[in-house]
Enzyme design. Structure first.
Site, PDB file in Angstrom:
ATOM      1  N   HIS A  77      41.028  36.216  35.605  1.00 11.12           N
ATOM      2  CA  HIS A  77      41.505  37.054  34.522  1.00 11.12           C
ATOM      3  C   HIS A  77      42.854  36.534  34.038  1.00 11.12           C
ATOM      4  O   HIS A  77      43.570  35.819  34.757  1.00 11.12           O
ATOM      5  CB  HIS A  77      41.611  38.498  34.983  1.00 11.12           C
ATOM      6  N   GLU A  79      45.664  38.066  33.579  1.00 10.18           N
ATOM      7  CA  GLU A  79      46.774  38.536  34.413  1.00 10.18           C
ATOM      8  C   GLU A  79      46.889  37.696  35.682  1.00 10.18           C
ATOM      9  O   GLU A  79      47.995  37.334  36.097  1.00 10.18           O
ATOM     10  CB  GLU A  79      46.569  40.007  34.811  1.00 10.18           C
ATOM     11  N   CYS A 105      42.056  45.379  34.952  1.00 12.07           N
ATOM     12  CA  CYS A 105      41.045  45.895  35.875  1.00 12.07           C
ATOM     13  C   CYS A 105      41.734  46.215  37.200  1.00 12.07           C
ATOM     14  O   CYS A 105      42.911  45.913  37.395  1.00 12.07           O
ATOM     15  CB  CYS A 105      39.940  44.859  36.083  1.00 12.07           C
ATOM     16  N   CYS A 108      43.264  43.118  39.044  1.00 13.21           N
ATOM     17  CA  CYS A 108      44.537  42.685  38.456  1.00 13.21           C
ATOM     18  C   CYS A 108      45.629  43.721  38.707  1.00 13.21           C
ATOM     19  O   CYS A 108      46.778  43.355  38.934  1.00 13.21           O
ATOM     20  CB  CYS A 108      44.360  42.431  36.963  1.00 13.21           C
TER      21      CYS A 108
END
Length: 146
Positions: A77, A79, A105, A108
């Site tokens: 992801h 992040e 999410c 993260c």
């Protein structure tokens, strides 16, 4: 009209997301401390591996809804990539703000909490209530802007 700092950094994160190689959703992240950009990230396969745009998306093939079965995705992801890039550069992000095109999410969120990031600014929704609960429990400010 001069943009606010949050609007300014969100504009930049929308450019960062254009590097994404995810075929489902382009996401960008930007970590800032004291109004200085420390790190950026976008979602995509780990360095040196083929991108989903080249090999396809297993989650798409299996019909996995957004926000579920993250372990089936070959990409990181945005992040996660921003946090890893800061670590690779030896840059502390503790006390910083992360700007993200979508709400983080839960995976993260846990990394954000442990990295010491104190503020998350995002624009797009993401279907993950546990993420919101954990960020709030940890005292991380979660700010949605349009």
């Amino acid at each position: 009209m001069r943009p606010s700092w949050d609007a300014y950094f969100m504009e930049i994160v929308n450019v960062v997301k254009k590097r994404s190689t995810c075929i489902r959703r382009q996401v960008g992240a930007l970590i800032v401390l004291d109004k200085r950009i420390l790190s950026t990230g976008y979602n995509g396969a780990p360095t040196g591996l083929k991108h989903c745009s080249e090999v396809g998306c297993l989650r798409d093939k299996l019909g996995v809804p957004s926000g579920q079965r993250h372990e089936l995705c070959r990409g990181l992801h945005a992040e996660q990539n921003a946090i890893v890039q800061a670590a690779n550069s030896g840059v502390s992000i503790k006390g910083g703000t992360i700007y993200v095109t979508n709400q983080p999410c839960v995976l993260c969120a846990k990394m954000i909490i442990n990295a010491g990031i104190i503020r998350v600014v995002f624009s797009g929704e993401y279907p993950d209530e546990l993420s919101t609960e954990m960020l709030k429990e940890a005292g991380v400010d979660l700010i949605k802007i349009d």
